[in-house]
Enzyme design. Structure first.
Site, short mmCIF file in Angstrom:
data_model
loop_
_atom_site.label_atom_id
_atom_site.label_comp_id
_atom_site.label_asym_id
_atom_site.label_seq_id
_atom_site.Cartn_x
_atom_site.Cartn_y
_atom_site.Cartn_z
N CYS A 151 68.73 51.18 28.36
CA CYS A 151 68.24 49.82 28.62
C CYS A 151 67.66 49.27 27.33
O CYS A 151 68.35 49.24 26.31
CB CYS A 151 67.24 49.81 29.78
SG CYS A 151 65.80 50.88 29.54
N ARG A 178 63.76 51.49 32.28
CA ARG A 178 64.68 51.07 33.35
C ARG A 178 65.83 52.07 33.49
O ARG A 178 66.32 52.36 34.58
CB ARG A 178 65.25 49.68 33.04
CG ARG A 178 64.33 48.53 33.36
CD ARG A 178 64.93 47.21 32.95
NE ARG A 178 64.74 46.90 31.54
CZ ARG A 178 65.27 45.86 30.91
NH1 ARG A 178 66.04 45.01 31.57
NH2 ARG A 178 65.03 45.63 29.63
#
Lengths: 280, 72
Positions: free
Chosen positions: A237, A242
């Protein structure tokens, strides 16, 4: 409906409510900072700050082994403790902590499904009392780097198309229209994505209440994007949090064998001189 | 204590969609704002009323969102 590949790594808010006082259970709220925790947290939970406690604060890295042992020991965690993690931002940083605990070989670590968001939506008890943890001795295993990707490996894999690469950022970050999530500081020089990456935003794995979608829905989501697990899978990410969330989905909920988190992510790749960048 | 009067709604700030979550905890109201895509918290507010907590958080969020460049 199929059960998750490793359902034991996920607990419900109800389970946490019922087990938060168990002697062998340690609940930890993990956020980018601890302000949300100070506002009110799950009774019995301690706090870990991603910025100051889960990263090496001198060089960019996860905690070194000795630092990890100190953090867990001072948090009252022993090798046999059941560690339950939750946090804000839909458990992004809790998933990062989960990934780091697995790197250092902790056996029983679980995520609270839905995280802080679901706990509050359900109007469950919060407290501002911070429990004092009696220090314990913790012995970490040598790091398991089979779940972590570094830049040289990613470059080689991308060049040889030897991996399935998943970019879990938003579509606008993927296309290079924006260099950071709206409202957050820019941390890279270039926009776009790593050549060959498929865009599967992390949030597609979640329901509206923050809980994970069913195994069948998750399998369909990745399959339709061409991610089958037939090759090693690398998720990335912007800073690796994430993608920890998506790594968790791929490895523990879907049971893909070889899944790695590239925590250098776009802040590393998007700043490299001469690195290939794809922009649609 | 339990969070009460939980509220969640979506709003547009310029070109960006935000989620506004607020609730009461004891005698204070708390508000968090996240960017809907990708879902990161970008501001927090607190106050004696919901309006005060939300206003504080939305003001901070608006200032931060204004700094987001669209490069292509």
């Amino acid at each position: 409906m199929s059960e998750y590949a490793q359902p034991q790594v996920l607990v419900s808010t109800k389970w946490v409510e019922e087990h938060k006082g168990d002697a062998n259970v340690r609940i930890v709220e993990v956020d980018v900072d601890t302000k949300a925790y100070e506002e009110g947290h799950v009774p019995g939970a301690i706090a870990w700050s991603w910025q100051t406690q889960l990263c090496d604060t001198v060089q960019r890295d996860i905690l070194p082994k000795a630092g990890f042992e100190r953090l867990l020991g001072s948090s009252g965690i022993e090798n046999g403790t059941t560690v339950v993690l939750y946090g804000d931002n839909n458990n992004w940083f809790a998933a990062w902590a989960f990934w780091q605990l697995k790197i250092y070989g902790h056996g029983d670590v679980r995520l609270m499904n839905g995280g802080r968001k679901k706990w509050i939506e359900e109007e469950r008890e919060l407290t501002r009392d911070a429990p004092r943890a009696a220090p314990k001795t913790y012995r970490a295993k040598d790091p398991d780097l089979s779940i972590r990707s570094f830049l040289p490996e990613v470059r080689k894999a991308v060049a040889g198309r030897a991996v399935e690469l998943v970019d879990v950022r938003s579509p606008q970050e993927f296309t290079g229209e924006i260099l950071a999530p709206p409202g957050l500081p820019e941390t890279c020089q270039r926009g776009g994505h790593i050549p060959g990456a498929k865009s599967i935003t992390w949030s597609k794995a979640c329901n509206e209440d923050g809980t994970f979608k069913s195994r069948d829905e998750l399998a369909r989501l990745y399959r339709e994007a061409g991610i089958t697990g037939s090759k090693p899978v690398i998720a990335y990410c912007r800073i690796g949090e994430r993608s920890s969330h998506s790594w968790f989905v791929l490895k523990y909920l879907l049971g893909f064998k070889d899944v790695r988190n590239y925590d250098g992510s776009w802040t590393e790749w998007g700043n490299l001189v001469g690195a290939p960048v794809e922009k649609p | 204590m339990k969070p009460e009067e939980y509220s969640r709604r979506q709003q547009q700030v310029g070109r960006w969609a935000i989620n506004i979550v607020s609730y009461r905890l004891g005698d204070r109201y708390y508000c968090t704002v996240d960017n809907v895509e990708p879902g990161a918290r970008i501001a927090r507010g607190e106050g004696a009323t919901r309006e005060e907590a939300e206003r504080s958080a939305i003001e901070k969020a608006t200032a931060r969102l204004a700094k987001t460049r669209v490069v292509s």
